[in-house]
Scaffold this motif. Structure first.
Motif, PDB file in Angstrom:
ATOM      1  N   ILE A  52      13.086   1.988   2.534  1.00 53.96           N
ATOM      2  CA  ILE A  52      11.736   2.500   2.308  1.00 53.96           C
ATOM      3  C   ILE A  52      11.044   1.590   1.312  1.00 53.96           C
ATOM      4  CG2 ILE A  52      10.368   4.442   1.461  1.00 53.96           C
ATOM      5  CD1 ILE A  52      12.681   6.277   2.210  1.00 53.96           C
ATOM      6  N   VAL A  53       9.834   1.161   1.648  1.00 54.93           N
ATOM      7  CA  VAL A  53       9.026   0.336   0.750  1.00 54.93           C
ATOM      8  C   VAL A  53       7.768   1.117   0.403  1.00 54.93           C
ATOM      9  CG1 VAL A  53       7.802  -1.841   0.421  1.00 54.93           C
ATOM     10  CG2 VAL A  53       9.904  -1.779   1.798  1.00 54.93           C
ATOM     11  N   ALA A  54       7.431   1.158  -0.869  1.00 62.47           N
ATOM     12  CA  ALA A  54       6.236   1.855  -1.323  1.00 62.47           C
ATOM     13  C   ALA A  54       5.257   0.888  -1.968  1.00 62.47           C
ATOM     14  CB  ALA A  54       6.603   2.957  -2.316  1.00 62.47           C
ATOM     15  N   ALA A  55       3.984   1.098  -1.667  1.00 61.09           N
ATOM     16  CA  ALA A  55       2.896   0.392  -2.348  1.00 61.09           C
ATOM     17  C   ALA A  55       2.187   1.407  -3.232  1.00 61.09           C
ATOM     18  CB  ALA A  55       1.920  -0.193  -1.336  1.00 61.09           C
ATOM     19  N   LEU A  56       1.989   1.067  -4.477  1.00 56.22           N
ATOM     20  CA  LEU A  56       1.325   1.954  -5.429  1.00 56.22           C
ATOM     21  C   LEU A  56       0.089   1.273  -5.987  1.00 56.22           C
ATOM     22  CD1 LEU A  56       4.708   2.054  -6.063  1.00 56.22           C
ATOM     23  CD2 LEU A  56       3.912   4.140  -7.173  1.00 56.22           C
ATOM     24  N   TRP A  57      -0.869   2.079  -6.418  1.00 55.80           N
ATOM     25  CA  TRP A  57      -2.076   1.540  -7.031  1.00 55.80           C
ATOM     26  C   TRP A  57      -2.528   2.472  -8.147  1.00 55.80           C
ATOM     27  CZ3 TRP A  57      -1.683   3.033  -1.908  1.00 55.80           C
ATOM     28  CH2 TRP A  57      -2.330   4.222  -1.539  1.00 55.80           C
ATOM     29  N   ASN A  58      -3.437   2.001  -8.952  1.00 55.70           N
ATOM     30  CA  ASN A  58      -3.982   2.789 -10.062  1.00 55.70           C
ATOM     31  C   ASN A  58      -4.915   3.854  -9.491  1.00 55.70           C
ATOM     32  OD1 ASN A  58      -5.264   3.854 -12.287  1.00 55.70           O
ATOM     33  ND2 ASN A  58      -5.777   1.883 -13.203  1.00 55.70           N
ATOM     34  N   PRO A  59      -4.602   5.150  -9.680  1.00 58.26           N
ATOM     35  CA  PRO A  59      -5.461   6.187  -9.112  1.00 58.26           C
ATOM     36  C   PRO A  59      -6.878   6.180  -9.676  1.00 58.26           C
ATOM     37  CG  PRO A  59      -3.836   7.151 -10.596  1.00 58.26           C
ATOM     38  CD  PRO A  59      -3.444   5.717 -10.396  1.00 58.26           C
ATOM     39  N   ALA A  60      -7.041   5.574 -10.839  1.00 58.47           N
ATOM     40  CA  ALA A  60      -8.372   5.482 -11.425  1.00 58.47           C
ATOM     41  C   ALA A  60      -9.059   4.169 -11.064  1.00 58.47           C
ATOM     42  CB  ALA A  60      -8.288   5.613 -12.942  1.00 58.47           C
ATOM     43  N   GLY A  61      -8.386   3.354 -10.231  1.00 55.67           N
ATOM     44  CA  GLY A  61      -8.948   2.070  -9.845  1.00 55.67           C
ATOM     45  C   GLY A  61      -9.970   2.188  -8.740  1.00 55.67           C
ATOM     46  N   SER A  62     -10.371   1.051  -8.208  1.00 57.13           N
ATOM     47  CA  SER A  62     -11.417   1.023  -7.195  1.00 57.13           C
ATOM     48  C   SER A  62     -10.848   1.336  -5.816  1.00 57.13           C
ATOM     49  CB  SER A  62     -12.084  -0.356  -7.157  1.00 57.13           C
ATOM     50  OG  SER A  62     -11.173  -1.323  -6.646  1.00 57.13           O
ATOM     51  N   ALA A  63     -11.738   1.757  -4.917  1.00 59.32           N
ATOM     52  CA  ALA A  63     -11.351   2.016  -3.532  1.00 59.32           C
ATOM     53  C   ALA A  63     -10.872   0.729  -2.870  1.00 59.32           C
ATOM     54  CB  ALA A  63     -12.532   2.615  -2.768  1.00 59.32           C
ATOM     55  N   ALA A  64     -11.465  -0.393  -3.249  1.00 58.79           N
ATOM     56  CA  ALA A  64     -11.069  -1.677  -2.667  1.00 58.79           C
ATOM     57  C   ALA A  64      -9.636  -2.030  -3.047  1.00 58.79           C
ATOM     58  CB  ALA A  64     -12.029  -2.774  -3.133  1.00 58.79           C
ATOM     59  N   ASP A  65      -9.262  -1.733  -4.298  1.00 58.41           N
ATOM     60  CA  ASP A  65      -7.891  -2.008  -4.730  1.00 58.41           C
ATOM     61  C   ASP A  65      -6.892  -1.146  -3.965  1.00 58.41           C
ATOM     62  OD1 ASP A  65      -8.766  -3.889  -6.527  1.00 58.41           O
ATOM     63  OD2 ASP A  65      -8.692  -2.556  -8.266  1.00 58.41           O
ATOM     64  N   ALA A  66      -7.242   0.120  -3.765  1.00 61.57           N
ATOM     65  CA  ALA A  66      -6.357   1.025  -3.027  1.00 61.57           C
ATOM     66  C   ALA A  66      -6.192   0.557  -1.587  1.00 61.57           C
ATOM     67  CB  ALA A  66      -6.911   2.446  -3.060  1.00 61.57           C
ATOM     68  N   LYS A  67      -7.272   0.167  -0.967  1.00 61.75           N
ATOM     69  CA  LYS A  67      -7.198  -0.305   0.420  1.00 61.75           C
ATOM     70  C   LYS A  67      -6.386  -1.588   0.517  1.00 61.75           C
ATOM     71  CE  LYS A  67      -9.864  -1.897   4.410  1.00 61.75           C
ATOM     72  NZ  LYS A  67      -8.830  -1.365   5.322  1.00 61.75           N
ATOM     73  N   ALA A  68      -6.544  -2.473  -0.447  1.00 57.68           N
ATOM     74  CA  ALA A  68      -5.794  -3.726  -0.426  1.00 57.68           C
ATOM     75  C   ALA A  68      -4.294  -3.456  -0.520  1.00 57.68           C
ATOM     76  CB  ALA A  68      -6.252  -4.626  -1.575  1.00 57.68           C
ATOM     77  N   ALA A  69      -3.896  -2.536  -1.384  1.00 53.68           N
ATOM     78  CA  ALA A  69      -2.480  -2.199  -1.513  1.00 53.68           C
ATOM     79  C   ALA A  69      -1.964  -1.556  -0.238  1.00 53.68           C
ATOM     80  CB  ALA A  69      -2.287  -1.257  -2.698  1.00 53.68           C
ATOM     81  N   SER A  70      -2.758  -0.659   0.329  1.00 51.53           N
ATOM     82  CA  SER A  70      -2.367   0.023   1.562  1.00 51.53           C
ATOM     83  C   SER A  70      -2.190  -0.963   2.709  1.00 51.53           C
ATOM     84  CB  SER A  70      -3.420   1.076   1.922  1.00 51.53           C
ATOM     85  OG  SER A  70      -3.146   1.668   3.162  1.00 51.53           O
ATOM     86  N   ASP A  71      -3.134  -1.860   2.865  1.00 52.68           N
ATOM     87  CA  ASP A  71      -3.065  -2.842   3.950  1.00 52.68           C
ATOM     88  C   ASP A  71      -1.910  -3.820   3.746  1.00 52.68           C
ATOM     89  OD1 ASP A  71      -5.231  -1.644   5.107  1.00 52.68           O
ATOM     90  OD2 ASP A  71      -6.668  -3.214   4.591  1.00 52.68           O
ATOM     91  N   THR A  72      -1.660  -4.187   2.496  1.00 58.16           N
ATOM     92  CA  THR A  72      -0.539  -5.091   2.218  1.00 58.16           C
ATOM     93  C   THR A  72       0.772  -4.482   2.670  1.00 58.16           C
ATOM     94  OG1 THR A  72      -1.659  -6.162   0.355  1.00 58.16           O
ATOM     95  CG2 THR A  72       0.747  -6.241   0.374  1.00 58.16           C
ATOM     96  N   LEU A  73       0.932  -3.177   2.433  1.00 60.37           N
ATOM     97  CA  LEU A  73       2.157  -2.505   2.835  1.00 60.37           C
ATOM     98  C   LEU A  73       2.393  -2.634   4.338  1.00 60.37           C
ATOM     99  CD1 LEU A  73       4.529  -0.514   2.121  1.00 60.37           C
ATOM    100  CD2 LEU A  73       2.960   1.301   2.833  1.00 60.37           C
ATOM    101  N   THR A  74       1.390  -2.263   5.139  1.00 60.43           N
ATOM    102  CA  THR A  74       1.571  -2.228   6.595  1.00 60.43           C
ATOM    103  C   THR A  74       1.593  -3.617   7.214  1.00 60.43           C
ATOM    104  OG1 THR A  74       0.548  -0.047   6.787  1.00 60.43           O
ATOM    105  CG2 THR A  74       0.546  -1.435   8.766  1.00 60.43           C
TER     106      THR A  74
END
Length: 662
Positions: A556-578
């Motif tokens: 199992i691999v997890a990508a995490l991001w700062n919940p207080a960060g930007s939507a762009a940062d969250a999307k970048a982490a999510s896309d990197t995972l997949t």
């Protein structure tokens, strides 16, 4: 409208267990009719515990059923809307989906009126729950603001899964629900609470009749239907906007059989209600001096989506998957009928339920599973970590030495559960927690791992192992697996089943280890299992992903991001995972697969990844047993025939949106 009023008038006399006197009457469409046990039945009737094709009698909850005679009694009263609860009304579904091809949602013209929900609740005996989101005490929206309760929820949100599993609609994968109601201190910036992607209503199931009523109503009104036991699933399968939820959590019956006989099986077995969780069945097995195959998580619903999705276990290297242990199941199918399935009773449905996925073919109410003799367990824990005396190269060399033994360890029946983290600044950490060795003494495990620790010493790493011997599985499990994190709004996970062949070929092994190392070096958080679900005693033919039979590592691999960060940062982490990290693992394991219940929410070609060569049969059986699409879950068999109307982060289907036919 008069027919709806008629149904309500009759239903007022129909709470479960109500006894009617012979002198009572009711008024239906301006007609005065007698109302006694001969003319107005409860919405359920008792059935003999032995009314089953399996060797185990029905559990108490299963002896209370909705039957044709119940419906006939209501029909005799000229209640035209009783068709809402009939067993087969496909034409109604076709009419209700004619305009949009979507499930019926709140606000739609055909959404049921409050009076229908009231009637439904009466027929259920008061078991209908209007959803109030779990974190609503943190807000004013549901008029239940409670600062102290909000503080408790906030402090325990991520580390107390008992709290969530005991709620009718709370789920683990909150991101895909839409984050519509979380404590504001966790979901930074949240100012309001809505039902969002949570079901509109849930039924707190205590008997089969309630499941049948819910399935029939959802089918006949074309409502979205979901099933929840605990809500652990990574893919938010037990939630959905506008849905009616069947909450099986309270079906807790446990019946032990010392000498169970069914088909070719002779031995101990349990019959378990579909709400039984890991800690409950493990306690029971220990009490009766036996061992059962279940998950490592304390609150996982062992007899719910876990076993239906296959179910890996600390005992899988010895006994196979949890689905391999099932001898029979009781299930309510999409037409509302209650069936016993086994290798000899509806065998095709039984095949599909054993690994085909939860919320797909029906609602399982109980299952009979094999039990094994009591067995001792030895556990081992240790830590690998960079530091003043351990370089990153030494760390990775030690980890590689551990990986090299995966086939040997699983051939010995072992199971290792470990994590790998990038701490930043070139520092890395991996903890073995635990190495689980069933049927092994401390001396035997020490002999097995002695070459590994010798390698560590050669590399220059001093490891202090901790061994613990237990006389039984339960004590070892309870001491080794704490409660797991829950409900993060800043994480996505994905998984890959890495095959034995990648360890047998030096070039493939190098590529596999290098790919995993690169993912961690780039920031991926890894939770992994050295496990092989290909027991020496063989396994039955079922819908379990064939990739499991070739696996020696579930990663199992997890990508995490700062919940207080930007939507762009969250999307970048999510896309990197997949599209980056997991693609590296797919590239080194072509044709392998992934574990559906702990998988990427948007796994590419999920049909192949989750079921491999078995998907064609699983899909064919989905069309046979659920031709109207009553049951839907993200990435379930047949889910490719549906689509969500909205997305999260641009490419994650939102459960807080309409579900429509493609």
């Amino acid at each position: 409208m008069s027919s709806v009023r008629s149904l309500l008038a009759a239903a007022l006399l129909l709470p479960l267990g109500l006894q009617l006197g012979s002198a009572q009457t009711i008024v239906v469409d301006d007609k005065t009719l007698p109302a006694d046990n001969k003319t107005v039945a409860p919405a359920a009737e008792p059935v003999s515990p032995d009314a089953t094709n399996a060797s185990a009698p029905l559990l108490p909850a299963e002896t209370v059923q909705l039957t044709d005679s119940v419906l006939a009694n209501l029909t005799d009263l000229q209640l035209s809307n009783i068709s809402l609860f009939s067993f087969d009304n496909g034409s109604a579904v076709a009419k209700r989906s004619l305009f949009s091809g979507c499930k019926t949602y709140p606000g739609d013209l055909l959404w049921p009126s409050q009076i229908v929900w009231d009637v439904f609740n009466l027929l259920l005996g008061g078991a209908l729950i209007k959803t109030v989101p779990f974190a609503s005490p943190c807000y004013q929206d549901f008029h239940n603001y409670d600062a102290a309760k909000c503080a408790y929820l906030t402090n325990n949100w991520s580390n107390y899964s008992y709290m969530h599993t005991d709620d009718p609609t709370s789920i683990n994968a909150v991101l895909f629900e839409g984050l519509t109601c979380m404590p504001p201190a966790i979901n930074v910036g949240e100012t309001s609470c809505t039902v969002g992607g949570y079901p509109e209503y849930a039924v707190a199931i205590s008997n089969v009749a309630q499941i049948q009523l819910a399935v029939n109503l959802a089918r006949n009104l074309n409502l979205r239907l979901v099933v929840k036991n605990t809500g652990h699933d990574f893919g938010a399968k037990s939630t959905g906007k506008g849905a009616l939820s069947i909450w099986t959590h309270h079906l807790k019956s446990i019946q032990f059989y010392q000498n169970y006989r069914d088909g070719s099986y002779r031995g101990p077995a349990f019959k378990l209600g579909s709400g039984v969780q890991a800690y409950e069945i493990y306690e029971a097995a220990n009490q009766y001096g036996v061992t059962v195959v279940g998950g490592e998580g304390q609150t996982v619903g062992v007899t719910g989506g876990y076993v239906l999705g296959g179910g890996h276990s600390p005992l899988s290297s010895l006994y196979g998957m949890a689905a391999d242990q099932v001898l029979s199941m009781e299930v309510v199918t999409a037409d509302g009928r209650f069936l016993t399935t086994s290798p000899t009773s509806y065998p095709d449905l039984f095949w599909a339920l054993c690994g085909g996925g939860g919320s797909t073919y029906g609602v399982v109410t109980s299952l009979v599973v094999k039990a094994y003799p009591k067995l001792p367990v030895t556990t081992l824990t240790y830590v690998l970590q960079t530091g003043p005396s351990v370089t990153a190269d030494q760390f990775w060399a030690a980890l590689r030495a551990f990986f090299e033994g995966f086939i040997e360890y699983t051939d010995a029946g072992n199971y290792e559960y470990f994590r790998i983290q990038n701490l930043g600044g070139g520092q890395y950490y991996s903890d073995m927690g635990p190495w689980f060795a069933p049927n092994m003494t401390k001396a035997q495990l020490q002999a097995l791992v002695a070459p590994l620790f010798a390698r560590f010493a050669e590399i220059g790493i001093d490891v202090t192992p901790t061994y613990t011997e237990y006389s039984n599985f339960y004590d070892a499990w309870k001491a080794s697996f704490p409660l797991e994190p829950w409900g993060s709004n800043a994480i996505r996970q994905a998984s890959r089943l890495l095959p034995r062949a990648n360890w047998q070929d030096p070039a493939k092994f190098n590529a596999t280890f290098d790919a995993l190392r690169s993912v961690v070096e780039d920031g991926g958080y890894v939770i992994a299992f050295n496990i092989a679900a290909n027991p020496k005693g063989g396994y039955p033919d079922n819908a379990v992903n064939p990739a499991w039979r070739e696996t020696v590592m579930h990663c199992i691999v997890a990508a995490l991001w700062n919940p207080a960060g930007s939507a762009a940062d969250a999307k970048a982490a999510s896309d990197t995972l997949t599209f980056d990290w997991m693609q590296r693992l797919r590239d080194v394991s072509p044709g392998a697969g992934a574990y559906m219940s702990e998988s990427d929410y948007i796994e590419p070609n999920f049909q192949q990844a989750f079921w491999g060569s078995k998907y064609a049969k699983a899909y064919q059986l989905k069309q046979k047993w659920d031709p109207l699409g009553v049951f839907y879950a993200q990435n379930a068999v047949g889910s490719e025939d549906w689509k969500m109307s909205e997305m999260i982060m641009g490419n994650l289907p939102s459960q807080n949106s309409k579900l429509c036919r493609k």
